[in-house]
Design an enzyme around this catalytic site. Structure first.
Site, PDB file in Angstrom:
ATOM      1  N   SER A   9      -5.433  -3.770  -4.652  1.00  0.00           N
ATOM      2  CA  SER A   9      -5.652  -4.120  -3.393  1.00  0.00           C
ATOM      3  C   SER A   9      -6.285  -3.266  -2.481  1.00  0.00           C
ATOM      4  O   SER A   9      -7.400  -3.197  -2.858  1.00  0.00           O
ATOM      5  CB  SER A   9      -3.710  -3.749  -3.019  1.00  0.00           C
ATOM      6  OG  SER A   9      -3.617  -4.186  -1.610  1.00  0.00           O
ATOM      7  N   ASP A  61      -7.213  -6.947   3.543  1.00  0.00           N
ATOM      8  CA  ASP A  61      -7.565  -5.714   2.802  1.00  0.00           C
ATOM      9  C   ASP A  61      -8.240  -6.384   1.411  1.00  0.00           C
ATOM     10  O   ASP A  61      -8.524  -7.490   1.064  1.00  0.00           O
ATOM     11  CB  ASP A  61      -5.870  -5.364   2.303  1.00  0.00           C
ATOM     12  CG  ASP A  61      -5.246  -6.061   1.427  1.00  0.00           C
ATOM     13  OD1 ASP A  61      -5.362  -7.406   1.268  1.00  0.00           O
ATOM     14  OD2 ASP A  61      -4.257  -5.543   0.999  1.00  0.00           O
ATOM     15  N   ASP A  67      -7.402  -7.522  -1.640  1.00  0.00           N
ATOM     16  CA  ASP A  67      -6.902  -8.474  -2.309  1.00  0.00           C
ATOM     17  C   ASP A  67      -6.466  -9.685  -1.392  1.00  0.00           C
ATOM     18  O   ASP A  67      -5.835 -10.417  -1.856  1.00  0.00           O
ATOM     19  CB  ASP A  67      -6.050  -7.974  -3.273  1.00  0.00           C
ATOM     20  CG  ASP A  67      -4.666  -7.635  -2.850  1.00  0.00           C
ATOM     21  OD1 ASP A  67      -4.509  -7.228  -1.721  1.00  0.00           O
ATOM     22  OD2 ASP A  67      -3.791  -7.716  -3.676  1.00  0.00           O
ATOM     23  N   ASP A  80      -4.055  -9.779   0.877  1.00  0.00           N
ATOM     24  CA  ASP A  80      -2.442 -10.291   1.147  1.00  0.00           C
ATOM     25  C   ASP A  80      -2.061  -9.335   2.469  1.00  0.00           C
ATOM     26  O   ASP A  80      -1.016  -9.391   2.789  1.00  0.00           O
ATOM     27  CB  ASP A  80      -1.575  -9.848  -0.151  1.00  0.00           C
ATOM     28  CG  ASP A  80      -1.686  -8.384  -0.402  1.00  0.00           C
ATOM     29  OD1 ASP A  80      -2.334  -7.660   0.122  1.00  0.00           O
ATOM     30  OD2 ASP A  80      -0.993  -8.000  -1.356  1.00  0.00           O
ATOM     31  N   GLU A 109       5.531  -6.271   7.301  1.00  0.00           N
ATOM     32  CA  GLU A 109       5.295  -4.709   7.176  1.00  0.00           C
ATOM     33  C   GLU A 109       4.343  -4.481   8.386  1.00  0.00           C
ATOM     34  O   GLU A 109       3.378  -5.414   8.692  1.00  0.00           O
ATOM     35  CB  GLU A 109       4.691  -4.150   5.943  1.00  0.00           C
ATOM     36  CG  GLU A 109       5.770  -4.521   4.923  1.00  0.00           C
ATOM     37  CD  GLU A 109       5.562  -3.788   3.567  1.00  0.00           C
ATOM     38  OE1 GLU A 109       6.374  -2.805   3.147  1.00  0.00           O
ATOM     39  OE2 GLU A 109       4.241  -4.112   3.087  1.00  0.00           O
ATOM     40  N   ALA A 110       4.446  -3.337   9.100  1.00  0.00           N
ATOM     41  CA  ALA A 110       3.091  -3.018  10.215  1.00  0.00           C
ATOM     42  C   ALA A 110       1.994  -2.966   9.600  1.00  0.00           C
ATOM     43  O   ALA A 110       1.065  -3.398  10.391  1.00  0.00           O
ATOM     44  CB  ALA A 110       3.555  -1.434  10.671  1.00  0.00           C
ATOM     45  N   ARG A 156       5.380  10.653   2.268  1.00  0.00           N
ATOM     46  CA  ARG A 156       4.852   9.850   3.536  1.00  0.00           C
ATOM     47  C   ARG A 156       5.707  10.412   4.762  1.00  0.00           C
ATOM     48  O   ARG A 156       7.159  10.369   4.415  1.00  0.00           O
ATOM     49  CB  ARG A 156       4.792   8.405   3.583  1.00  0.00           C
ATOM     50  CG  ARG A 156       3.569   7.835   2.387  1.00  0.00           C
ATOM     51  CD  ARG A 156       3.400   6.361   2.871  1.00  0.00           C
ATOM     52  NE  ARG A 156       2.859   5.660   1.872  1.00  0.00           N
ATOM     53  CZ  ARG A 156       1.577   5.589   1.483  1.00  0.00           C
ATOM     54  NH1 ARG A 156       0.836   6.630   1.993  1.00  0.00           N
ATOM     55  NH2 ARG A 156       1.099   5.090   0.382  1.00  0.00           N
TER      56      ARG A 156
HETATM   57  P1  NG1 Z   1       4.048   3.119  -0.397  1.00  0.00           P
HETATM   58  O1  NG1 Z   1       3.203   3.780  -1.061  1.00  0.00           O
HETATM   59  O2  NG1 Z   1       5.337   2.790  -1.324  1.00  0.00           O
HETATM   60  O3  NG1 Z   1       4.434   3.767   0.964  1.00  0.00           O
HETATM   61  C1  NG1 Z   1       2.509   0.926   0.434  1.00  0.00           C
HETATM   62  C2  NG1 Z   1       2.814   0.482   1.785  1.00  0.00           C
HETATM   63  C3  NG1 Z   1       3.857  -0.623   1.650  1.00  0.00           C
HETATM   64  C4  NG1 Z   1       3.360  -1.635   0.733  1.00  0.00           C
HETATM   65  C5  NG1 Z   1       2.984  -1.069  -0.620  1.00  0.00           C
HETATM   66  C6  NG1 Z   1       2.320  -1.981  -1.482  1.00  0.00           C
HETATM   67  C7  NG1 Z   1       2.794   1.832   3.797  1.00  0.00           C
HETATM   68  C8  NG1 Z   1       3.501   2.920   4.597  1.00  0.00           C
HETATM   69  N1  NG1 Z   1       3.426   1.608   2.517  1.00  0.00           N
HETATM   70  O4  NG1 Z   1       3.671   1.547  -0.293  1.00  0.00           O
HETATM   71  O5  NG1 Z   1       4.017  -0.998   2.772  1.00  0.00           O
HETATM   72  O6  NG1 Z   1       2.382  -2.450   1.364  1.00  0.00           O
HETATM   73  O7  NG1 Z   1       2.114  -0.102  -0.397  1.00  0.00           O
HETATM   74  O8  NG1 Z   1       1.108  -2.302  -1.249  1.00  0.00           O
HETATM   75  O9  NG1 Z   1       2.035   0.965   4.447  1.00  0.00           O
HETATM   76 ZN    ZN Z   2      -3.006  -6.035  -0.773  1.00  0.00          ZN
END
Ligand code: NG1
Ligand code: ZN
Length: 559
Positions: free
Chosen positions: A67, A283, A285, A287, A388-389, A528
């Site tokens: 990704s 992004d 890939d 998605d 997701e944001a 995070r």
């Molecule tokens: P993680 O690394 O678990 O925060 C991130 C994104 C998720 C999701 C995944 C999969 C943020 C804060 N987190 O996950 O929303 O997209 O990658 O790609 O953006």
């Molecule tokens: Zn992606």
């Protein structure tokens, strides 16, 4: 398993020894790591996918991608028969098999697993796995490893679909299992004809209101840009300029939806000359999708239109169509369907977006981070919109509702063709064909945004004004062991280690409309931190002080 199969597994897995001293885990997006250590993991995932195909008697997908990660990383994930993510019940098996230290242990675990899951390895059934990869240079040899894994299962076939976006592969798996045509051309055909149909349904009075037709897309130097170049030719009537389509720049380096959303600056090859133009970023890939506009005289700063706002735009559009149906409701049986519309977000959704959606009268629910949770929740509604944001999301339609829409559409076609009610029915039906029903898809999302803006007659500016984001800040903290952090209430409250939540609460209390939470990342070895407040400075300070708490409780100096 019989002796022949066992010796094939022993022999083939010995050719893919796992890296020593590395523990991999099937996270929210499958396995991801530096590409150089993934050969054995991908080979083993190939076997697992073939077994999944035997178990479900359906076609399974394997996508090789990392990704938005840097180009030297890669990854692998499995798509289930519905085109969605692999069932969570199998994730522990993925972990166990990927981490078996040598081929003997691997085949032993495999044997136990086959028995436990009752997989018909010795029957007459065949298995099929569709393979796709993004544009990473490591993809080719990893795809070969997956193929060898799949083909070491007797009667299993690997079908190489080549370079694809992640959502294309998921779409194809879904289509195949529904007995529909599933080539890339079929995908493009379905999207472009649905797009044209929705364009034809735009009300006359909306045409050219505030809308600027130009669109510039940042392809993240990845597969999305490449595919959009091809797809564009089928989309007459849509004026798209594509930049960062991969012919020069490095994948995800200073480009792409993740960079734009996190840094809130223009990607490479965008600048002051683009002020006022609607821009979008995919992004690596394809998605994820975010929009932005370049601010004038601002050092490359942008107005970000993120996943929350894409969700809001779609919610407004769909709600409008549903109210048209409601206005024409006929209480007689079958003439009316009380469709349940639901919106699914995570704790990362900007608080202002949630307020806005609730003010619209929508049902808003939260799940933990990770598409698999959002998708599952959205599937509980007749129309479930999730985002997701960061720009990953889609709109799901229930089979019941689609069936009703089909019937109603047929009826209205003969009784009141072209009526408002008929148009609204048709729009909903066509949206379900345009927007990917398997996973979030930047290309189909982009087409739906474009047609919705034209329907509303809105510029990107007008769209962005739906509500004003609360300033926010995201930080990452490296810790000793991120699994030592356990959260509850859709990741908004820390349960372990004790004491840290109280300390976070005390920080939050210092800020007006302050909100802050921490969680272990599922894709990176970090914790995070997300903070929100009424000013950027306050959000920054809140995030900083909570990051210090994380370091204090879980960091390298804490033990
Ligand atoms: P993680 O690394 O678990 O925060 C991130 C994104 C998720 C999701 C995944 C999969 C943020 C804060 N987190 O996950 O929303 O997209 O990658 O790609 O953006
Ligand atoms: Zn992606």
């Amino acid at each position: 398993m019989n002796e022949t199969q066992r010796s094939i597994f022993i022999e083939s897995s010995a050719r893919f020894p796992p890296p020593q001293g590395v523990k991999l885990s099937y996270g929210t997006s499958g396995f991801r790591a530096d590409a150089s250590i993934l050969q054995s993991t991908v080979f083993r995932v190939g076997i697992l996918a073939a077994l999944r195909s035997l178990k479900t008697q359906s076609v399974i997908g394997v996508m090789i991608t990392a990704s938005h990660n840097q180009v030297s990383d890669n990854g692998v994930k499995i798509a289930d028969p519905s085109g969605g993510m692999l069932t969570m019940e199998w994730e522990p098996y993925c972990d166990a098999l990927a981490n078996a230290p040598d081929s003997q242990h691997f085949v032993q675990s495999l044997d136990e697993f086959v028995k436990k899951e009752n997989i018909p390895l010795e029957g007459s059934q065949s298995a099929e796995v569709m393979l796709g990869r993004d544009t990473r240079p490591s993809g080719e040899s990893l795809l070969e490893a997956a193929k060898q894994g799949i083909e070491s299962v007797v009667r299993a076939v690997a079908t190489d679909m080549g370079v694809l976006t992640t959502p294309q592969l998921h779409w194809m798996v879904r289509a195949r299992n529904k007995g529909m045509k599933a080539s890339e051309l079929d995908y493009f055909d379905q999207l472009s004809s649905s797009f044209r149909c929705l364009m034809d349904l735009i009300p006359q009075e909306s045409v050219m209101k505030e809308m600027n037709d130009n669109l510039i897309v940042d392809g993240a130097n990845g597969v999305g840009g490449e595919k959009l170049e091809i797809f564009k030719k089928m989309l007459n009537g849509l004026d798209i300029e594509i930049r960062n389509s991969g012919k020069g720049g490095v994948l995800n380096e200073g480009v792409g939806a993740d960079y734009v959303q996190k840094e809130k600056v223009v990607p490479c090859n965008f600048g002051p000359a683009d002020v006022g133009i609607r821009c979008a970023s995919l992004d690596g890939d394809a998605d994820r999708l975010v929009y932005f506009s370049v601010l004038s005289n601002s050092n490359n700063k942008i107005d970000l239109v993120d996943g929350d706002k894409i969700l809001s735009l779609f919610a407004v559009f769909i709600k409008e169509q549903l109210s048209i149906l409601n206005n024409h409701k006929d209480e007689k049986v079958n003439k009316y369907y009380q469709a349940r519309l639901g919106v699914v977000q995570t704790a990362y959704a900007n608080g202002a977006s949630t307020d806005y959606l609730k003010h619209l009268g929508l049902e808003v629910v939260f799940t933990p981070t990770g598409v698999k949770y959002l998708h599952e929740k959205a599937a509980e509604y007749d129309i479930g919109i999730y985002f997701e944001a960061n720009g990953h999301g889609t709109i799901l339609f229930s089979d019941n509702f689609l069936c009703w829409l089909e019937g109603r559409n047929n009826e209205l076609s003969s009784t009141s063709k072209g009526s408002e009610e008929h148009k609204a029915t048709l729009r909903l039906l066509v949206i379900s064909k345009l927007i990917n029903q398997a996973v979030g898809d930047a290309l189909s999302g982009l087409l739906l945004v474009e047609v919705t803006l034209r329907h509303m007659g809105w510029s990107i500016h007008r769209w962005n004004e739906l509500y004003h984001d609360l300033p926010s800040r995201q930080l990452k903290v490296k810790v000793l062991d991120r699994t030592a952090l356990i959260t509850a209430n859709t990741e908004t409250v820390v349960v372990t280690p004790p004491g840290i939540q109280e300390a976070i609460n005390a920080e939050i209390a210092k800020y007006h409309r302050g909100r802050c939470f921490i969680r272990p990342s599922g894709t990176e070895d970090v914790i995070r931190v997300y903070a929100e407040a009424t000013t950027q400075e306050a959000a920054d300070n809140l995030a900083k002080s909570v990051a210090q708490l994380v370091d204090q409780f879980l960091g390298f100096g804490s033990s």
